[in-house]
Design a protein around this motif. Structure first.
Motif, PDB file in Angstrom:
ATOM      1  N   ALA A  35       0.868  -1.244   0.045  1.00 21.51           N
ATOM      2  CA  ALA A  35      -0.049   0.011   0.116  1.00 21.51           C
ATOM      3  C   ALA A  35       0.832   1.312  -0.111  1.00 21.51           C
ATOM      4  O   ALA A  35       0.503   2.210  -0.804  1.00 21.51           O
ATOM      5  N   TYR A  38       2.461   1.969  -3.516  1.00 22.61           N
ATOM      6  CA  TYR A  38       1.637   2.477  -4.366  1.00 22.61           C
ATOM      7  C   TYR A  38       0.985   3.942  -4.064  1.00 22.61           C
ATOM      8  O   TYR A  38       0.717   4.651  -4.889  1.00 22.61           O
ATOM      9  N   VAL A  49      -5.041   2.484  -5.959  1.00 23.78           N
ATOM     10  CA  VAL A  49      -5.747   1.403  -6.310  1.00 23.78           C
ATOM     11  C   VAL A  49      -5.929   0.967  -7.593  1.00 23.78           C
ATOM     12  O   VAL A  49      -5.906  -0.260  -7.759  1.00 23.78           O
ATOM     13  N   ASN A  50      -6.057   1.675  -8.622  1.00 23.18           N
ATOM     14  CA  ASN A  50      -6.360   1.448  -9.787  1.00 23.18           C
ATOM     15  C   ASN A  50      -5.141   0.787 -10.184  1.00 23.18           C
ATOM     16  O   ASN A  50      -4.835  -0.042 -11.103  1.00 23.18           O
ATOM     17  N   ILE A  97      -5.490  -2.501  -0.346  1.00 21.72           N
ATOM     18  CA  ILE A  97      -6.640  -1.671  -0.820  1.00 21.72           C
ATOM     19  C   ILE A  97      -6.918  -0.979   0.406  1.00 21.72           C
ATOM     20  O   ILE A  97      -7.506   0.203   0.496  1.00 21.72           O
ATOM     21  N   ILE A 100      -4.851   1.315   1.782  1.00 19.70           N
ATOM     22  CA  ILE A 100      -4.692   2.515   0.983  1.00 19.70           C
ATOM     23  C   ILE A 100      -5.790   3.646   1.445  1.00 19.70           C
ATOM     24  O   ILE A 100      -6.047   4.806   1.408  1.00 19.70           O
ATOM     25  N   ARG A 202     -12.004  -1.948  -4.033  1.00 24.39           N
ATOM     26  CA  ARG A 202     -12.067  -0.626  -4.171  1.00 24.39           C
ATOM     27  C   ARG A 202     -13.412   0.037  -4.044  1.00 24.39           C
ATOM     28  O   ARG A 202     -13.355   0.998  -3.280  1.00 24.39           O
ATOM     29  N   ILE A 206     -12.438   2.565  -0.839  1.00 23.26           N
ATOM     30  CA  ILE A 206     -12.105   3.557  -1.350  1.00 23.26           C
ATOM     31  C   ILE A 206     -13.131   4.678  -1.931  1.00 23.26           C
ATOM     32  O   ILE A 206     -14.049   4.279  -2.648  1.00 23.26           O
TER      33      ILE A 206
END
Length: 214
Positions: A35, A38, A49-50, A97, A100, A202, A206
């Motif tokens: 995490a 990225y 995340v993408n 994810i 993040i 996600r 997110i």
């Protein structure tokens, strides 16, 4: 063999894989390290995340990456190695994810949501049956309302879903796993399925993710 598997063994595999995703396997970083990597390489959590999902669909599915999973051989003897390896890689992506998104993956409530993400498109139904509706990112403070009973219900539902995904070959539909040279377990992942799992994670962790494709 699939006939030897039970829900309790699937739960054991989930626990093992999630622990390894958080604490690491020799040759691979932890979900938290992934995490941080990225986040530092992208402008926003959503971009991070993408990018992670795209990477998971490509490089993470190569034998070169999976040969680093030497620690996979330490899995519980009652769990098929192909199943454990798939669950490990998928849960590591989901936990990263969650990190993040600002969640603590060590929290049992976050872990239950991570397990649900493994069910892909069925995740919403599992969570809805447990009284959780994902219309948008689950707010951090709303996690406090998830009871121990709800966590157990989610985990049991996920275990049942995963068990039914084992075909007669004993290979879970979340991916395909095959032994490779040296006896180390490797896996060739279905990129479509992996993408679905990543997108569900996600959408869960997110904000403002639903209208943006990976």
């Amino acid at each position: 063999m699939a006939s030897d598997l039970t829900e309790s063994k699937v739960q054991q595999a989930l626990e093992w894989a999630y622990d390894k995703a958080l604490n690491g396997i020799p040759g691979t970083g932890t979900a938290e390290e992934l995490a941080k990597q990225y986040l530092s390489d992208n402008e926003s959590p959503l971009d991070a995340v993408n990018s992670l999902i795209r990477w998971q669909n490509t490089k993470a599915a190569t034998s070169g990456f999976l040969t680093g999973l030497g620690g996979i051989v330490t899995l519980p003897v009652t769990i098929p190695a192909n199943v454990a390896s798939v669950l490990y890689v998928q849960l590591r992506m989901i936990a990263a994810i969650a990190c993040i998104g600002g969640y603590d993956p060590k929290d049992d409530r976050v872990k239950a949501l991570a397990y649900a993400c493994l069910a892909g498109s069925a995740a919403k139904d599992i969570l809805k049956d447990a009284g959780i509706v994902i219309a948008q990112k689950i707010a951090l403070n709303s996690l406090k309302g998830i009871s121990r009973g709800t966590i157990t219900k989610i985990n049991q539902a996920v275990g049942f879903r995963l068990l039914t995904k084992f075909g007669t070959t004993g290979v879970i539909n979340l991916g395909k796993a095959v032994p490779i040279l040296g006896g180390i377990v490797g896996a060739t992942f279905d990129s479509v399925t992996t993408n679905v799992v990543g997108n569900v994670a996600r959408d869960t962790f997110i904000p403002s993710a639903k209208t943006v494709a990976a």
